[in-house]
Design an enzyme around this catalytic site. Sequence first.
Site, PDB file in Angstrom:
ATOM      1  N   ASN A  87       0.795  -1.225   0.000  1.00 20.61           N
ATOM      2  CA  ASN A  87       0.000   0.000   0.000  1.00 20.61           C
ATOM      3  C   ASN A  87       0.835   1.287   0.000  1.00 20.61           C
ATOM      4  O   ASN A  87       0.373   2.326  -0.443  1.00 20.61           O
ATOM      5  CB  ASN A  87      -0.920  -0.001   1.226  1.00 20.61           C
ATOM      6  CG  ASN A  87      -1.663   1.307   1.390  1.00 20.61           C
ATOM      7  OD1 ASN A  87      -2.592   1.612   0.647  1.00 20.61           O
ATOM      8  ND2 ASN A  87      -1.255   2.110   2.362  1.00 20.61           N
ATOM      9  N   TYR A 152       3.751   8.964 -10.995  1.00 24.30           N
ATOM     10  CA  TYR A 152       2.802   8.176 -10.215  1.00 24.30           C
ATOM     11  C   TYR A 152       2.061   7.187 -11.112  1.00 24.30           C
ATOM     12  O   TYR A 152       1.958   5.994 -10.796  1.00 24.30           O
ATOM     13  CB  TYR A 152       1.818   9.125  -9.531  1.00 24.30           C
ATOM     14  CG  TYR A 152       0.794   8.464  -8.647  1.00 24.30           C
ATOM     15  CD1 TYR A 152       1.143   7.938  -7.410  1.00 24.30           C
ATOM     16  CD2 TYR A 152      -0.546   8.389  -9.039  1.00 24.30           C
ATOM     17  CE1 TYR A 152       0.201   7.345  -6.588  1.00 24.30           C
ATOM     18  CE2 TYR A 152      -1.498   7.803  -8.219  1.00 24.30           C
ATOM     19  CZ  TYR A 152      -1.118   7.280  -7.002  1.00 24.30           C
ATOM     20  OH  TYR A 152      -2.065   6.694  -6.190  1.00 24.30           O
ATOM     21  N   ALA A 154       2.925   6.005 -14.032  1.00 22.29           N
ATOM     22  CA  ALA A 154       3.821   4.977 -14.552  1.00 22.29           C
ATOM     23  C   ALA A 154       4.074   3.886 -13.509  1.00 22.29           C
ATOM     24  O   ALA A 154       4.092   2.694 -13.824  1.00 22.29           O
ATOM     25  CB  ALA A 154       5.142   5.615 -14.986  1.00 22.29           C
ATOM     26  N   LYS A 156       2.098   3.061 -11.025  1.00 23.03           N
ATOM     27  CA  LYS A 156       0.877   2.306 -10.774  1.00 23.03           C
ATOM     28  C   LYS A 156       0.531   1.381 -11.941  1.00 23.03           C
ATOM     29  O   LYS A 156      -0.004   0.285 -11.741  1.00 23.03           O
ATOM     30  CB  LYS A 156      -0.285   3.269 -10.501  1.00 23.03           C
ATOM     31  CG  LYS A 156      -0.100   4.090  -9.216  1.00 23.03           C
ATOM     32  CD  LYS A 156       0.032   3.214  -7.989  1.00 23.03           C
ATOM     33  CE  LYS A 156       0.142   4.010  -6.707  1.00 23.03           C
ATOM     34  NZ  LYS A 156       0.226   3.175  -5.504  1.00 23.03           N
TER      35      LYS A 156
END
Length: 244
Positions: A87, A152, A154, A156
């Site tokens: 997470n 971000y 890329a 994810k």
Amino acid sequence: MRNQWILVTGGSRGIGRAAVLRLAKQWNVVFTWCKDGHAAHELTRACESLPGRVEGFQCDGSDEQAVSRLAADLLARYGAPHAVVHNAGITLDALHIHQSPLNWRKVMDTNLNAIFYWNHLLLEPMMMEGGGSVVLMSSVTGVKGNSGQSAYGASKAAMIGLARTLSVELGRFGVRVNCLLPGYIDTDIMNDMPKEKLAALRKTIPMKRFGKVTEVANAVAWLVSDESSYMTGQNLILDGGLSA
């Protein structure tokens, strides 16, 4: 209450905090935190009345040696985890042409490389146990472009490719790997945004509201439970219809 444990990285705030509270109703939970010790201690206290044992450890997932030390300690004490929830993440938003190399590397180190460090140590014990679940907290930004979030997005999107490959590699060992892709979720980050921007964002969502951290946590609990025992290599999008 099962005598199994789940690792939640970046568990002290927001979605991670909600996931820890939800998972501790059924399992023992170990969560990591990086900077906010107060939030971590508050979460541990909030979980004292829950069935699961909850422990928090300071660990920067981008530090390979720190991950190695903590993983070794946890495996020695508790054995293979029942599940791993990746997470922890950061954004450091900027238009791609203005993104600094340093911030690009920070995003990749925290959001992506940390997953490799943890997996490199925890997956084999899970394989030897013959089961388990891995949840990668991706984002709808990984499948839907969002200006200013190239790094971000890329990172994810890379999680999606990683989960699909791992599901093929680990399926015969009973280890499942899936991605959860939340949209706009009502967290502290959202509270820091101007009201006008929040109102504009809300209008782009077919359900006309932001998601709740408890809704994401419930999805996490489902993905690590036996109720999703035939699901692997998939993306579960939770965005109120934003990407429809």
